[in-house]
Design a protein around this motif. Structure first.
Motif, PDB file in Angstrom:
ATOM      1  N   ASN A  58       0.874  -1.156  -0.128  1.00 39.25           N
ATOM      2  CA  ASN A  58      -0.023   0.008  -0.211  1.00 39.25           C
ATOM      3  C   ASN A  58       0.883   1.117   0.192  1.00 39.25           C
ATOM      4  OD1 ASN A  58      -3.136  -0.654   0.349  1.00 39.25           O
ATOM      5  ND2 ASN A  58      -2.021  -2.239   1.880  1.00 39.25           N
ATOM      6  N   TYR A  59       0.402   2.452  -0.479  1.00 41.84           N
ATOM      7  CA  TYR A  59       1.108   3.570  -0.750  1.00 41.84           C
ATOM      8  C   TYR A  59       0.198   4.704  -0.466  1.00 41.84           C
ATOM      9  CZ  TYR A  59       4.089   0.262  -3.520  1.00 41.84           C
ATOM     10  OH  TYR A  59       4.839  -0.843  -4.018  1.00 41.84           O
ATOM     11  N   VAL A  60       1.215   5.722  -0.110  1.00 40.64           N
ATOM     12  CA  VAL A  60       0.211   6.967   0.136  1.00 40.64           C
ATOM     13  C   VAL A  60       0.111   7.629  -1.367  1.00 40.64           C
ATOM     14  CG1 VAL A  60       2.466   8.545   0.374  1.00 40.64           C
ATOM     15  CG2 VAL A  60       0.600   9.318   1.576  1.00 40.64           C
ATOM     16  N   ASP A  61      -0.868   8.167  -1.414  1.00 40.26           N
ATOM     17  CA  ASP A  61      -1.239   8.964  -2.890  1.00 40.26           C
ATOM     18  C   ASP A  61      -0.394   9.626  -3.417  1.00 40.26           C
ATOM     19  OD1 ASP A  61      -4.812   9.507  -2.169  1.00 40.26           O
ATOM     20  OD2 ASP A  61      -3.582   7.534  -2.549  1.00 40.26           O
ATOM     21  N   SER A  62       0.580  10.434  -2.651  1.00 42.56           N
ATOM     22  CA  SER A  62       1.670  11.168  -3.223  1.00 42.56           C
ATOM     23  C   SER A  62       2.787  10.470  -3.913  1.00 42.56           C
ATOM     24  CB  SER A  62       2.078  12.036  -2.336  1.00 42.56           C
ATOM     25  OG  SER A  62       2.755  11.320  -1.323  1.00 42.56           O
ATOM     26  N   VAL A  63       2.834   9.184  -3.912  1.00 43.20           N
ATOM     27  CA  VAL A  63       4.133   8.442  -4.230  1.00 43.20           C
ATOM     28  C   VAL A  63       3.517   7.332  -5.217  1.00 43.20           C
ATOM     29  CG1 VAL A  63       5.374   8.841  -2.311  1.00 43.20           C
ATOM     30  CG2 VAL A  63       4.288   6.646  -2.363  1.00 43.20           C
ATOM     31  N   LYS A  64       2.193   7.339  -5.280  1.00 42.73           N
ATOM     32  CA  LYS A  64       1.600   5.944  -6.162  1.00 42.73           C
ATOM     33  C   LYS A  64       2.152   6.384  -7.346  1.00 42.73           C
ATOM     34  CE  LYS A  64      -2.487   4.886  -3.564  1.00 42.73           C
ATOM     35  NZ  LYS A  64      -3.843   4.589  -3.450  1.00 42.73           N
ATOM     36  N   GLY A  65       2.731   5.044  -8.158  1.00 46.93           N
ATOM     37  CA  GLY A  65       3.077   5.189  -9.501  1.00 46.93           C
ATOM     38  C   GLY A  65       4.550   5.656  -9.568  1.00 46.93           C
ATOM     39  N   ARG A  66       5.252   6.157  -8.548  1.00 43.66           N
ATOM     40  CA  ARG A  66       6.493   6.469  -8.683  1.00 43.66           C
ATOM     41  C   ARG A  66       7.397   5.575  -7.671  1.00 43.66           C
ATOM     42  NH1 ARG A  66       7.961  11.305  -6.599  1.00 43.66           N
ATOM     43  NH2 ARG A  66       6.209  11.411  -4.987  1.00 43.66           N
ATOM     44  N   PHE A  67       6.715   5.234  -6.571  1.00 43.63           N
ATOM     45  CA  PHE A  67       7.806   4.389  -5.514  1.00 43.63           C
ATOM     46  C   PHE A  67       7.131   2.964  -5.468  1.00 43.63           C
ATOM     47  CE2 PHE A  67       8.736   8.119  -2.306  1.00 43.63           C
ATOM     48  CZ  PHE A  67       9.232   8.709  -3.341  1.00 43.63           C
ATOM     49  N   THR A  68       8.033   1.930  -5.381  1.00 40.60           N
ATOM     50  CA  THR A  68       7.752   0.623  -5.148  1.00 40.60           C
ATOM     51  C   THR A  68       8.318  -0.106  -3.998  1.00 40.60           C
ATOM     52  OG1 THR A  68       7.463   0.475  -7.639  1.00 40.60           O
ATOM     53  CG2 THR A  68       7.846  -1.445  -6.410  1.00 40.60           C
ATOM     54  N   ILE A  69       7.713  -0.637  -3.375  1.00 44.13           N
ATOM     55  CA  ILE A  69       8.073  -1.239  -1.918  1.00 44.13           C
ATOM     56  C   ILE A  69       8.137  -2.820  -2.149  1.00 44.13           C
ATOM     57  CG2 ILE A  69       5.889  -1.381  -0.958  1.00 44.13           C
ATOM     58  CD1 ILE A  69       7.243  -1.119   1.706  1.00 44.13           C
ATOM     59  N   SER A  70       9.108  -3.339  -1.704  1.00 40.20           N
ATOM     60  CA  SER A  70       9.628  -4.881  -2.049  1.00 40.20           C
ATOM     61  C   SER A  70      10.143  -5.226  -0.905  1.00 40.20           C
ATOM     62  CB  SER A  70      10.228  -5.061  -3.354  1.00 40.20           C
ATOM     63  OG  SER A  70      11.431  -4.710  -3.549  1.00 40.20           O
ATOM     64  N   ARG A  71      10.055  -6.684  -1.036  1.00 33.99           N
ATOM     65  CA  ARG A  71      10.846  -7.327   0.245  1.00 33.99           C
ATOM     66  C   ARG A  71      11.429  -8.526  -0.263  1.00 33.99           C
ATOM     67  NH1 ARG A  71       6.822  -8.079   5.035  1.00 33.99           N
ATOM     68  NH2 ARG A  71       8.537  -9.302   6.118  1.00 33.99           N
ATOM     69  N   ASP A  72      12.578  -9.181   0.410  1.00 37.76           N
ATOM     70  CA  ASP A  72      13.257 -10.435   0.204  1.00 37.76           C
ATOM     71  C   ASP A  72      13.216 -10.995   1.361  1.00 37.76           C
ATOM     72  OD1 ASP A  72      14.930 -12.324  -0.372  1.00 37.76           O
ATOM     73  OD2 ASP A  72      16.179 -11.495  -1.811  1.00 37.76           O
ATOM     74  N   ASN A  73      12.530 -11.923   1.805  1.00 39.61           N
ATOM     75  CA  ASN A  73      12.437 -12.571   3.005  1.00 39.61           C
ATOM     76  C   ASN A  73      13.706 -13.467   3.237  1.00 39.61           C
ATOM     77  OD1 ASN A  73       9.956 -11.269   3.899  1.00 39.61           O
ATOM     78  ND2 ASN A  73       8.882 -13.110   3.134  1.00 39.61           N
ATOM     79  N   ALA A  74      14.255 -13.895   2.426  1.00 40.29           N
ATOM     80  CA  ALA A  74      15.395 -14.955   2.438  1.00 40.29           C
ATOM     81  C   ALA A  74      16.655 -13.997   2.905  1.00 40.29           C
ATOM     82  CB  ALA A  74      15.884 -15.436   1.098  1.00 40.29           C
ATOM     83  N   LYS A  75      16.639 -12.562   2.384  1.00 39.54           N
ATOM     84  CA  LYS A  75      17.793 -11.699   2.968  1.00 39.54           C
ATOM     85  C   LYS A  75      17.312 -10.759   4.072  1.00 39.54           C
ATOM     86  CE  LYS A  75      19.972 -11.408  -1.800  1.00 39.54           C
ATOM     87  NZ  LYS A  75      20.219 -10.733  -2.742  1.00 39.54           N
ATOM     88  N   SER A  76      16.116 -11.171   4.438  1.00 40.00           N
ATOM     89  CA  SER A  76      15.675  -9.915   5.644  1.00 40.00           C
ATOM     90  C   SER A  76      15.743  -8.596   5.135  1.00 40.00           C
ATOM     91  CB  SER A  76      16.300 -10.520   6.968  1.00 40.00           C
ATOM     92  OG  SER A  76      16.053 -11.719   7.273  1.00 40.00           O
ATOM     93  N   THR A  77      15.320  -8.202   3.885  1.00 35.13           N
ATOM     94  CA  THR A  77      15.652  -7.062   3.388  1.00 35.13           C
ATOM     95  C   THR A  77      14.352  -6.537   2.990  1.00 35.13           C
ATOM     96  OG1 THR A  77      18.003  -7.163   3.441  1.00 35.13           O
ATOM     97  CG2 THR A  77      16.935  -5.439   2.285  1.00 35.13           C
ATOM     98  N   VAL A  78      14.006  -5.053   3.175  1.00 38.76           N
ATOM     99  CA  VAL A  78      12.669  -4.385   2.546  1.00 38.76           C
ATOM    100  C   VAL A  78      13.676  -3.274   1.522  1.00 38.76           C
ATOM    101  CG1 VAL A  78      12.458  -2.995   4.600  1.00 38.76           C
ATOM    102  CG2 VAL A  78      10.681  -3.433   2.542  1.00 38.76           C
TER     103      VAL A  78
END
Length: 118
Positions: A58-78
């Motif tokens: 989920n994203y705040v409206d001001s960053v939608k389409g510009r920011f992407t959050i992702s995670r790699d559980n194997a690396k314990s990194t977001v």
């Protein structure tokens, strides 16, 4: 206990890109909801994006389409990929981890500065 360490901030020109990383340690990373928040000078800290253990974002409206959050559980990194950056994105960005069932299990990183300026 969860320890969070952010990296990847810096100075970028408007329209540029940055990728923030947040490495977690100390607990079972995969069960936590991860998020990125930011705080600009003189303003309250605001939520930017969150991602669940299953990958729902989920994203705040001001960053939608510009920011992407992702995670790699194997690396314990977001990650937070930030494109088309604007001067108003300038802030200290904080990584957050919170347990979906236990309110007291809520952790913050130390923050990383992002400055968007020509």
């Amino acid at each position: 206990q969860v320890q969070l360490v952010e990296s990847g901030g810096g100075l970028v020109q408007p329209g540029g890109s940055l990728r923030l990383s947040c490495a977690a340690s100390g607990s079972i990373f995969s069960i936590y909801v991860m998020g990125w928040y930011r705080q600009a000078p003189g303003k309250r800290r605001e939520l930017v994006a969150t991602i669940t253990s299953g990958g729902s974002a989920n994203y705040v409206d001001s960053v939608k389409g510009r920011f992407t959050i992702s995670r790699d559980n194997a690396k314990s990194t977001v990650y937070l990929q930030m494109n088309s950056l604007k001067p108003e994105d300038t802030a200290v960005y904080y990584c957050n981890a919170h347990h979906p069932l236990t309110v007291s299990l809520n952790y913050w990183g130390q923050g990383t500065q992002v400055t968007v300026s020509s």
